[in-house]
Write a protein that holds these residues in place. Structure first.
Motif, PDB file in Angstrom:
ATOM      1  N   VAL A 122       0.829  -1.212   0.000  1.00 15.60           N
ATOM      2  CA  VAL A 122       0.000   0.000   0.000  1.00 15.60           C
ATOM      3  C   VAL A 122       0.864   1.263   0.000  1.00 15.60           C
ATOM      4  N   PRO A 123       1.925   1.354   0.817  1.00 16.74           N
ATOM      5  CA  PRO A 123       2.751   2.569   0.757  1.00 16.74           C
ATOM      6  C   PRO A 123       3.386   2.783  -0.621  1.00 16.74           C
ATOM      7  N   GLU A 124       3.817   1.705  -1.264  1.00 17.92           N
ATOM      8  CA  GLU A 124       4.384   1.833  -2.612  1.00 17.92           C
ATOM      9  C   GLU A 124       3.336   2.322  -3.602  1.00 17.92           C
ATOM     10  N   MET A 125       2.121   1.841  -3.462  1.00 17.83           N
ATOM     11  CA  MET A 125       1.024   2.287  -4.335  1.00 17.83           C
ATOM     12  C   MET A 125       0.754   3.781  -4.143  1.00 17.83           C
ATOM     13  N   ILE A 126       0.727   4.194  -2.889  1.00 19.64           N
ATOM     14  CA  ILE A 126       0.463   5.611  -2.586  1.00 19.64           C
ATOM     15  C   ILE A 126       1.571   6.488  -3.163  1.00 19.64           C
ATOM     16  N   ILE A 127       2.828   6.074  -2.962  1.00 22.03           N
ATOM     17  CA  ILE A 127       3.960   6.849  -3.474  1.00 22.03           C
ATOM     18  C   ILE A 127       3.907   6.928  -4.997  1.00 22.03           C
ATOM     19  N   THR A 128       3.621   5.822  -5.654  1.00 22.76           N
ATOM     20  CA  THR A 128       3.561   5.811  -7.111  1.00 22.76           C
ATOM     21  C   THR A 128       2.413   6.680  -7.619  1.00 22.76           C
ATOM     22  N   LEU A 129       1.242   6.564  -6.995  1.00 24.48           N
ATOM     23  CA  LEU A 129       0.099   7.391  -7.397  1.00 24.48           C
ATOM     24  C   LEU A 129       0.375   8.881  -7.208  1.00 24.48           C
ATOM     25  N   VAL A 130       0.923   9.222  -6.040  1.00 19.93           N
ATOM     26  CA  VAL A 130       1.209  10.637  -5.766  1.00 19.93           C
ATOM     27  C   VAL A 130       2.247  11.164  -6.752  1.00 19.93           C
ATOM     28  N   SER A 131       3.270  10.362  -7.065  1.00 16.69           N
ATOM     29  CA  SER A 131       4.288  10.775  -8.039  1.00 16.69           C
ATOM     30  C   SER A 131       3.651  11.022  -9.403  1.00 16.69           C
ATOM     31  N   GLY A 132       2.802  10.112  -9.832  1.00 14.63           N
ATOM     32  CA  GLY A 132       2.119  10.272 -11.122  1.00 14.63           C
ATOM     33  C   GLY A 132       1.221  11.489 -11.144  1.00 14.63           C
ATOM     34  N   TRP A 133       0.477  11.680 -10.067  1.00 11.94           N
ATOM     35  CA  TRP A 133      -0.408  12.843 -10.002  1.00 11.94           C
ATOM     36  C   TRP A 133       0.390  14.139  -9.999  1.00 11.94           C
ATOM     37  N   PHE A 134       1.554  14.117  -9.333  1.00 13.59           N
ATOM     38  CA  PHE A 134       2.399  15.307  -9.288  1.00 13.59           C
ATOM     39  C   PHE A 134       2.877  15.671 -10.700  1.00 13.59           C
ATOM     40  N   VAL A 135       3.404  14.678 -11.422  1.00 14.50           N
ATOM     41  CA  VAL A 135       3.881  14.926 -12.793  1.00 14.50           C
ATOM     42  C   VAL A 135       2.729  15.387 -13.672  1.00 14.50           C
ATOM     43  N   TRP A 136       1.590  14.743 -13.550  1.00 10.60           N
ATOM     44  CA  TRP A 136       0.399  15.093 -14.302  1.00 10.60           C
ATOM     45  C   TRP A 136      -0.033  16.524 -13.984  1.00 10.60           C
ATOM     46  N   GLY A 137      -0.050  16.853 -12.706  1.00 12.64           N
ATOM     47  CA  GLY A 137      -0.457  18.198 -12.277  1.00 12.64           C
ATOM     48  C   GLY A 137       0.476  19.278 -12.785  1.00 12.64           C
ATOM     49  N   ILE A 138       1.782  19.020 -12.705  1.00 16.80           N
ATOM     50  CA  ILE A 138       2.758  19.988 -13.213  1.00 16.80           C
ATOM     51  C   ILE A 138       2.526  20.215 -14.712  1.00 16.80           C
ATOM     52  N   GLY A 139       2.304  19.123 -15.442  1.00 20.05           N
ATOM     53  CA  GLY A 139       2.040  19.240 -16.879  1.00 20.05           C
ATOM     54  C   GLY A 139       0.809  20.086 -17.160  1.00 20.05           C
ATOM     55  N   LEU A 140      -0.249  19.855 -16.385  1.00 16.58           N
ATOM     56  CA  LEU A 140      -1.490  20.621 -16.584  1.00 16.58           C
ATOM     57  C   LEU A 140      -1.302  22.106 -16.268  1.00 16.58           C
ATOM     58  N   VAL A 141      -0.632  22.394 -15.161  1.00 15.46           N
ATOM     59  CA  VAL A 141      -0.411  23.796 -14.770  1.00 15.46           C
ATOM     60  C   VAL A 141       0.426  24.520 -15.826  1.00 15.46           C
ATOM     61  N   LEU A 142       1.515  23.883 -16.261  1.00 12.87           N
ATOM     62  CA  LEU A 142       2.357  24.499 -17.287  1.00 12.87           C
ATOM     63  C   LEU A 142       1.585  24.689 -18.590  1.00 12.87           C
ATOM     64  N   ARG A 143       0.764  23.720 -18.947  1.00  9.84           N
ATOM     65  CA  ARG A 143      -0.023  23.808 -20.183  1.00  9.84           C
ATOM     66  C   ARG A 143      -0.965  25.013 -20.141  1.00  9.84           C
ATOM     67  N   VAL A 144      -1.619  25.209 -19.004  1.00  7.45           N
ATOM     68  CA  VAL A 144      -2.535  26.341 -18.855  1.00  7.45           C
ATOM     69  C   VAL A 144      -1.771  27.658 -18.952  1.00  7.45           C
TER      70      VAL A 144
END
Length: 156
Positions: A122-144
């Motif tokens: 579960v901790p590995e899943m959380i870390i992987t999800l948060v990492s993916g969401w972070f990269v995704w979020g940065i991409g979205l913010v920069l795109r806007v």
């Protein structure tokens, strides 16, 4: 574009118009001290003041930035250079926008695929999800932000 040269140009044009620093300051809604600082080359006017300042001094922005009166031919030449510069900037922003789309895709891949493949606990899943969401979020913010910058360039 030297601050001191622009300041001297502002002073020269103001005096040519027969205005005092106080009168120019009043027209622009700033203090006399601000005008004095511009003219002494200590500071530059705020970007929002360029248009009203140029109007008050009866000069074009290119003349203000180059700190000299220009012939029509020089104004055209500088205008063409500025237009080419804007096109180059827009092209660079559009190229960078592609990078943001790659970031968004990578963020989604990390969030969905790598979470299932690499995360056993579960901790590995959380870390992987948060990492993916972070990269995704940065991409979205920069795109806007890039899209807003492109729209602003297109308006000018």
């Amino acid at each position: 574009m030297k601050q001191e040269d622009i300041g001297a140009f502002i002073r020269m044009m103001r005096k040519e118009k027969g205005m005092t620093q106080e009168q120019l300051a009043e027209m622009l809604g700033v203090s006399q001290r601000s005008v004095s600082r511009w003219e002494n080359g200590k500071t530059m006017p705020d970007l929002s003041l360029y248009e009203p300042l140029c109007k008050a001094l009866d000069v074009q922005v290119s003349e203000l930035l180059y700190a000299k009166k220009m012939s029509d031919e020089e104004k055209t030449e500088h205008g063409e250079k500025t237009a080419l510069s804007l096109l180059t900037t827009k092209s660079q922003l559009e190229t960078f926008a592609i990078f943001t789309e790659v970031l968004i895709v990578v963020g989604i891949i990390i969030s969905i695929t790598l979470t299932k493949v690499l995360a056993d606990t579960v901790p590995e899943m959380i870390i992987t999800l948060v990492s993916g969401w972070f990269v995704w979020g940065i991409g979205l913010v920069l795109r806007v932000k890039i899209r807003k910058a492109i729209l602003k360039l297109e308006e000018s």
